[in-house]
Scaffold this motif. Structure first.
Motif, PDB file in Angstrom:
ATOM      1  N   LEU A 157     -24.318  15.519  -5.426  1.00 34.38           N
ATOM      2  CA  LEU A 157     -23.126  15.964  -5.152  1.00 34.38           C
ATOM      3  C   LEU A 157     -22.044  15.234  -5.266  1.00 34.38           C
ATOM      4  O   LEU A 157     -20.824  15.673  -5.593  1.00 34.38           O
ATOM      5  CB  LEU A 157     -23.418  16.454  -3.560  1.00 34.38           C
ATOM      6  CG  LEU A 157     -24.340  17.434  -3.107  1.00 34.38           C
ATOM      7  CD1 LEU A 157     -24.423  17.693  -1.746  1.00 34.38           C
ATOM      8  CD2 LEU A 157     -23.884  18.720  -3.713  1.00 34.38           C
ATOM      9  N   GLY A 158     -22.285  13.859  -5.255  1.00 37.72           N
ATOM     10  CA  GLY A 158     -21.026  12.816  -5.417  1.00 37.72           C
ATOM     11  C   GLY A 158     -20.774  12.996  -6.978  1.00 37.72           C
ATOM     12  O   GLY A 158     -19.592  13.279  -7.355  1.00 37.72           O
ATOM     13  N   VAL A 159     -21.635  13.354  -7.894  1.00 42.65           N
ATOM     14  CA  VAL A 159     -21.307  13.403  -9.414  1.00 42.65           C
ATOM     15  C   VAL A 159     -20.478  14.850  -9.460  1.00 42.65           C
ATOM     16  O   VAL A 159     -19.686  14.971 -10.152  1.00 42.65           O
ATOM     17  CB  VAL A 159     -22.646  13.362 -10.174  1.00 42.65           C
ATOM     18  CG1 VAL A 159     -22.273  13.860 -11.656  1.00 42.65           C
ATOM     19  CG2 VAL A 159     -23.187  12.065 -10.218  1.00 42.65           C
ATOM     20  N   GLY A 160     -20.914  15.788  -8.799  1.00 40.25           N
ATOM     21  CA  GLY A 160     -20.390  17.035  -8.638  1.00 40.25           C
ATOM     22  C   GLY A 160     -18.981  17.149  -8.569  1.00 40.25           C
ATOM     23  O   GLY A 160     -18.243  18.333  -8.640  1.00 40.25           O
ATOM     24  N   LEU A 161     -18.337  15.960  -7.592  1.00 42.28           N
ATOM     25  CA  LEU A 161     -16.940  16.145  -7.186  1.00 42.28           C
ATOM     26  C   LEU A 161     -16.245  15.894  -8.540  1.00 42.28           C
ATOM     27  O   LEU A 161     -14.956  16.274  -8.588  1.00 42.28           O
ATOM     28  CB  LEU A 161     -16.911  15.086  -6.116  1.00 42.28           C
ATOM     29  CG  LEU A 161     -17.484  15.652  -4.773  1.00 42.28           C
ATOM     30  CD1 LEU A 161     -17.179  14.407  -3.767  1.00 42.28           C
ATOM     31  CD2 LEU A 161     -16.933  16.812  -4.438  1.00 42.28           C
ATOM     32  N   PHE A 162     -16.643  15.043  -9.365  1.00 40.55           N
ATOM     33  CA  PHE A 162     -15.958  14.700 -10.661  1.00 40.55           C
ATOM     34  C   PHE A 162     -15.571  15.736 -11.857  1.00 40.55           C
ATOM     35  O   PHE A 162     -16.398  16.250 -12.189  1.00 40.55           O
ATOM     36  CB  PHE A 162     -16.253  13.316 -11.118  1.00 40.55           C
ATOM     37  CG  PHE A 162     -16.012  12.318 -10.116  1.00 40.55           C
ATOM     38  CD1 PHE A 162     -14.652  11.815  -9.903  1.00 40.55           C
ATOM     39  CD2 PHE A 162     -17.241  11.811  -9.500  1.00 40.55           C
ATOM     40  CE1 PHE A 162     -14.630  10.904  -9.078  1.00 40.55           C
ATOM     41  CE2 PHE A 162     -16.938  10.921  -8.602  1.00 40.55           C
ATOM     42  CZ  PHE A 162     -15.714  10.261  -8.424  1.00 40.55           C
TER      43      PHE A 162
END
Length: 162
Positions: A157-162
């Motif tokens: 989910l953290g990677v999906g923010l970028f």
């Protein structure tokens, strides 16, 4: 479309659980950055695969040949005046404390959850020591799966923010 992604991620998760050089975090990050695959599906697949691999390690220790009939033998005496002797003694004491913690109903699940989600202590060692402890395989499996899901889905989910 997502089924083959899940199968691929489970396969990589099993491999990375047993072979420490294969980094599951790098896989999830790479999938998320490349955009070729869904990072959350990859995270779930890697979590399931890692859990399967750690259960295999757990069971390999628990049911290794000669384990049931093995009597504990006295460890070799150490020269505590040397650095190596002190290190071996420290390692023995740490392993015994971790084995006692994993065998205790109050501490087994929290230690395994902490290891699976944060990585301290390393899950590789915890899986091996838990196999020698009195912890049940279902308890171990569920706590590893919960910790791995928390770790990898948060990363995805953290990677999906970028």
């Amino acid at each position: 479309m997502w089924v083959w992604q899940l199968v691929l991620a489970v396969g990589f998760g099993i491999g990375s659980a047993v072979v420490p050089v294969l980094n599951a975090e790098a896989y999830v990050l790479g999938v998320g950055v490349s955009g070729a695959l869904d990072p959350v599906v990859a995270a779930i697949g890697v979590s399931v695969g890692q859990t399967i691999g750690k259960i295999a390690m757990f069971l390999a220790v628990r049911y290794r040949p000669g384990y049931a009939g093995k009597k504990s033998k006295e460890p070799k005496p150490l020269d505590l005046d040397t650095r190596w002797g002190r290190f071996v003694q420290w390692n023995r004491e740490l392993s015994k404390r971790l084995l006692d913690a994993l065998s205790d109903r109050r501490w087994g699940v929290p230690v395994t959850l902490l290891s699976a989600s944060v990585g301290i202590p390393p899950l590789y060692g915890v899986a091996l020591i838990a196999g020698a402890s009195r912890m049940g395989v279902v308890t171990f499996s569920l706590s590893v799966l919960a910790g791995r899901l928390a770790r990898f889905v948060t990363l995805a989910l953290g990677v999906g923010l970028f």
